[in-house]
Design a protein around this motif. Structure first.
Motif, PDB file in Angstrom:
ATOM      1  N   GLU A  26      -8.104   8.288  -5.666  1.00  0.00           N
ATOM      2  CA  GLU A  26      -7.651   9.562  -5.447  1.00  0.00           C
ATOM      3  C   GLU A  26      -8.642  10.682  -5.744  1.00  0.00           C
ATOM      4  O   GLU A  26     -10.092  10.986  -6.157  1.00  0.00           O
ATOM      5  CB  GLU A  26      -6.907  10.288  -6.710  1.00  0.00           C
ATOM      6  CG  GLU A  26      -5.714  11.616  -6.708  1.00  0.00           C
ATOM      7  CD  GLU A  26      -4.705  12.059  -7.574  1.00  0.00           C
ATOM      8  OE1 GLU A  26      -4.584  12.926  -7.163  1.00  0.00           O
ATOM      9  OE2 GLU A  26      -4.553  10.933  -8.049  1.00  0.00           O
TER      10      GLU A  26
ATOM     11  N   ARG B  35      -4.245  10.041  -2.157  1.00  0.00           N
ATOM     12  CA  ARG B  35      -4.588   9.121  -3.219  1.00  0.00           C
ATOM     13  C   ARG B  35      -3.775   7.814  -2.386  1.00  0.00           C
ATOM     14  O   ARG B  35      -2.870   7.974  -1.393  1.00  0.00           O
ATOM     15  CB  ARG B  35      -3.218   9.266  -4.905  1.00  0.00           C
ATOM     16  CG  ARG B  35      -3.597   7.900  -5.914  1.00  0.00           C
ATOM     17  CD  ARG B  35      -2.145   7.954  -6.629  1.00  0.00           C
ATOM     18  NE  ARG B  35      -1.542   8.065  -6.678  1.00  0.00           N
ATOM     19  CZ  ARG B  35      -0.713   6.763  -6.421  1.00  0.00           C
ATOM     20  NH1 ARG B  35      -1.258   6.188  -7.123  1.00  0.00           N
ATOM     21  NH2 ARG B  35       0.762   6.669  -6.630  1.00  0.00           N
ATOM     22  N   VAL B  36      -4.702   6.842  -2.605  1.00  0.00           N
ATOM     23  CA  VAL B  36      -4.142   5.757  -1.680  1.00  0.00           C
ATOM     24  C   VAL B  36      -3.825   4.812  -3.544  1.00  0.00           C
ATOM     25  O   VAL B  36      -4.548   4.108  -3.992  1.00  0.00           O
ATOM     26  CB  VAL B  36      -5.181   5.039  -1.738  1.00  0.00           C
ATOM     27  CG1 VAL B  36      -4.791   3.664  -0.330  1.00  0.00           C
ATOM     28  CG2 VAL B  36      -5.631   6.228  -0.259  1.00  0.00           C
TER      29      VAL B  36
ATOM     30  N   GLN C  91      -6.735   1.844  -6.987  1.00  0.00           N
ATOM     31  CA  GLN C  91      -6.091   3.300  -6.955  1.00  0.00           C
ATOM     32  C   GLN C  91      -7.596   4.018  -6.510  1.00  0.00           C
ATOM     33  O   GLN C  91      -8.347   3.981  -7.089  1.00  0.00           O
ATOM     34  CB  GLN C  91      -5.471   3.435  -7.659  1.00  0.00           C
ATOM     35  CG  GLN C  91      -4.110   2.929  -7.865  1.00  0.00           C
ATOM     36  CD  GLN C  91      -2.855   3.412  -9.270  1.00  0.00           C
ATOM     37  OE1 GLN C  91      -3.551   4.633  -8.874  1.00  0.00           O
ATOM     38  NE2 GLN C  91      -2.753   2.379  -9.900  1.00  0.00           N
TER      39      GLN C  91
ATOM     40  N   THR D  30       0.973  -1.238  -0.087  1.00  0.00           N
ATOM     41  CA  THR D  30      -0.312  -0.329  -0.075  1.00  0.00           C
ATOM     42  C   THR D  30       0.832   0.917  -0.367  1.00  0.00           C
ATOM     43  O   THR D  30       1.688   1.456   0.847  1.00  0.00           O
ATOM     44  CB  THR D  30      -0.971  -0.104   1.095  1.00  0.00           C
ATOM     45  OG1 THR D  30      -1.578  -1.530   1.381  1.00  0.00           O
ATOM     46  CG2 THR D  30      -2.067   1.279   1.299  1.00  0.00           C
TER      47      THR D  30
ATOM     48  N   ALA E 123       0.239   5.509   0.369  1.00  0.00           N
ATOM     49  CA  ALA E 123      -0.613   6.731   0.542  1.00  0.00           C
ATOM     50  C   ALA E 123      -0.119   7.611   0.862  1.00  0.00           C
ATOM     51  O   ALA E 123       1.146   8.247   0.854  1.00  0.00           O
ATOM     52  CB  ALA E 123      -0.912   6.761   1.690  1.00  0.00           C
TER      53      ALA E 123
ATOM     54  N   THR F  45      -3.287   0.109  -4.484  1.00  0.00           N
ATOM     55  CA  THR F  45      -3.207  -1.229  -2.918  1.00  0.00           C
ATOM     56  C   THR F  45      -3.228  -2.386  -3.471  1.00  0.00           C
ATOM     57  O   THR F  45      -3.507  -2.536  -5.114  1.00  0.00           O
ATOM     58  CB  THR F  45      -3.912  -1.258  -1.896  1.00  0.00           C
ATOM     59  OG1 THR F  45      -3.164  -2.543  -0.752  1.00  0.00           O
ATOM     60  CG2 THR F  45      -5.051  -1.273  -1.976  1.00  0.00           C
TER      61      THR F  45
END
Length: 480
Positions: A276, A262-263, A274, A231, A233, A265
């Motif tokens: 955002e 935004r993430v 994703q 992950t 971030a 993983t």
């Protein structure tokens, strides 16, 4: 006299610093690429032939040549220079007088462990890419919410050959992306923090009107987690202040502040997710020369990405990208005191994304729902085929029919239907053949089918609208 001594001292200091730097070069690397391509585009004005030269059609051979030099010096100092030439082949006429110009694409110095070990300082013309480039990625040719009123940057007007009448057709294909910037990177692995200041435009350097800057500054923090999902971030804040939009007697800036995160993983090794989201605030001034209206910005953007690689034969992968950018039904409605005083149109900032190649050339990343379904596979060794289907809707339908001053959608003079959101659909077919490790051959074909938001007739001109825009780009690229 004292001023002359100061100037002389500075000149001697620069000379003294330059001599040991030249002598201390430890390693020099030369690299680059040559791209030759045929560009064919037709009916990019979505209008049936009107008998003029403004039909947005092009048939031309084109090349992009870049040469890069990286020099490693002592004490964690490095310098990078890249030159570029973008031109159409043997274009006739005075407009081709600068076709062989060599321009400065990159020119920056990197100081590693500056002051203390985690800090790296990068100064000069450099590329800036953060996340998926939804906010920061292209310092030259991206749309801007002030473009219609003469603001900085549109895909159609800031790139090569615009003077020859081709800017609106292949400006979005330009390779120049760099910012004139100062970047400080703090690497506290797994946390990386970037602080950036960039000068986007400065029209007047001397005199009373020299304070006409367009500045970008901000911070981006990314954290790589050590979990099994890999992950990542990141959060960011970016601000663009446009002093050139000041009105006479009004000491206020047109400003855009963007805050978001935004993430990314991977729940499994085959699936990447994703998300955002970003919010914009600040002040929006009406174009200079009109009645001065100040509005508060309040705009949203969201982008969801799903990428799946099942591991089947022919190594296929599938993807879905859904992007939302808020908008206004009529962005000048703030001139009416009874209307919404907030400005809801998303400012694309300096995005560097392409979800639909023709859509990217015709429409800004604002007031839109963009849905991109894609599939990619390798039918034979070294050959990749990608298919994209893109559906484009307005976030806010036009409040009235006409050629509207609506979030830059009027850039090509389209006549819109009131209350209709569907801008159109696009199909792209992209074939890439890796001939060798250094040579890549490509063929891109695309078709954009206008939707119900585009009126069947432009009442202003009397010409029919709704033509299918098409493009074909064949390319050969060599990297060294």
């Amino acid at each position: 006299m004292s001023k002359r001594l100061v100037v002389l001292f500075c000149a001697l200091f620069v000379f003294a610093a330059a001599v040991p730097a030249f002598a201390a070069v430890q390693n020099i690397k030369v690299s680059g690429d040559i791209l030759a391509r045929y560009i064919g585009r037709n009916d990019f004005d979505l209008t049936k032939g009107d008998g003029t030269s403004n039909e947005d059609r092009i048939s031309v051979f084109n090349s992009v040549v870049r040469l890069r030099v990286d020099a490693d010096l002592t004490d964690n100092v490095a310098a990078t220079i890249r030159l570029i030439n973008e031109r159409n082949w043997n274009q006739v006429g005075s407009s081709n007088s600068n076709a062989t110009d060599i321009d400065l694409d990159l020119a920056y110095v990197t100081l590693k462990e500056f002051l203390y070990s985690p800090l790296t300082l990068t100064v000069g013309r450099q590329e800036l890419h953060f996340g998926n480039d939804m906010i920061i990625g292209d310092g030259v040719g991206n749309p801007d919410s002030n473009a219609v009123s003469g603001g900085i940057g549109t895909n159609q007007t800031t790139n090569y050959n615009e003077a020859a009448g081709y800017g609106s057709v292949n400006g979005d294909l330009a390779y120049r992306k760099a910012f004139d910037a100062i970047r400080a990177t703090l690497n506290y692995d797994p946390l990386v923090i970037d602080v950036v200041y960039a000068v986007i435009d400065h029209a007047t350097v001397t005199g009373a009107n020299s304070n006409d800057w367009i500045n970008l500054y901000g911070i981006n923090a990314a954290y790589q987690f050590s979990d099994k999902w890999n992950t990542l971030a990141e959060g960011y804040f970016w601000s663009k202040d446009n002093s050139s939009e000041k009105h006479t007697g009004v000491d206020k800036l047109d400003s855009v502040q963007t805050i978001g995160g935004r993430v990314s993983t991977m729940p499994t090794s085959k699936l990447n997710l994703q998300q955002e989201m970003a919010y914009q605030f600040g002040k929006k001034l009406s174009p200079a020369g009109t009645s001065t209206v100040e509005r508060d910005r309040s705009a949203w953007a969201s982008q969801s990405v799903v990428m799946y690689t099942p591991g089947w034969k022919y190594t296929p992968s599938f993807g879905l990208i859904y992007s939302y950018f808020s908008g206004d039904a009529d962005r000048n409605s703030g001139s009416n005191p009874n209307s919404d005083k907030n400005y809801h149109a998303w400012d694309p900032m300096f995005e560097n994304q392409t979800n639909g190649h023709i859509i990217n050339a015709l429409f800004p990343q604002s007031n839109a729902h963009n849905i991109d379904l894609m599939g990619k596979f390798s039918p034979i060794e070294d050959v990749w085929l990608q298919l994209d289907y893109v559906y484009l809707l307005m976030a806010k339908a036009p409040s009235r029919s006409g050629v509207l001053n609506m979030n830059d959608y009027d850039g090509n003079g389209y006549y819109f239907n009131a209350g209709k959101k569907e801008l159109g659909q696009e199909i792209d077919v992209n074939l890439v053949y890796n001939y060798t490790e250094d040579v890549q051959l490509g063929l891109l074909c695309g078709w954009f089918f206008p939707g119900k938001a585009i009126a069947s007739e432009n009442v202003t001109t009397g010409y029919k609208q709704g033509e299918t825009a098409a493009e074909a780009i064949a390319s050969c690229k060599v990297s060294f």
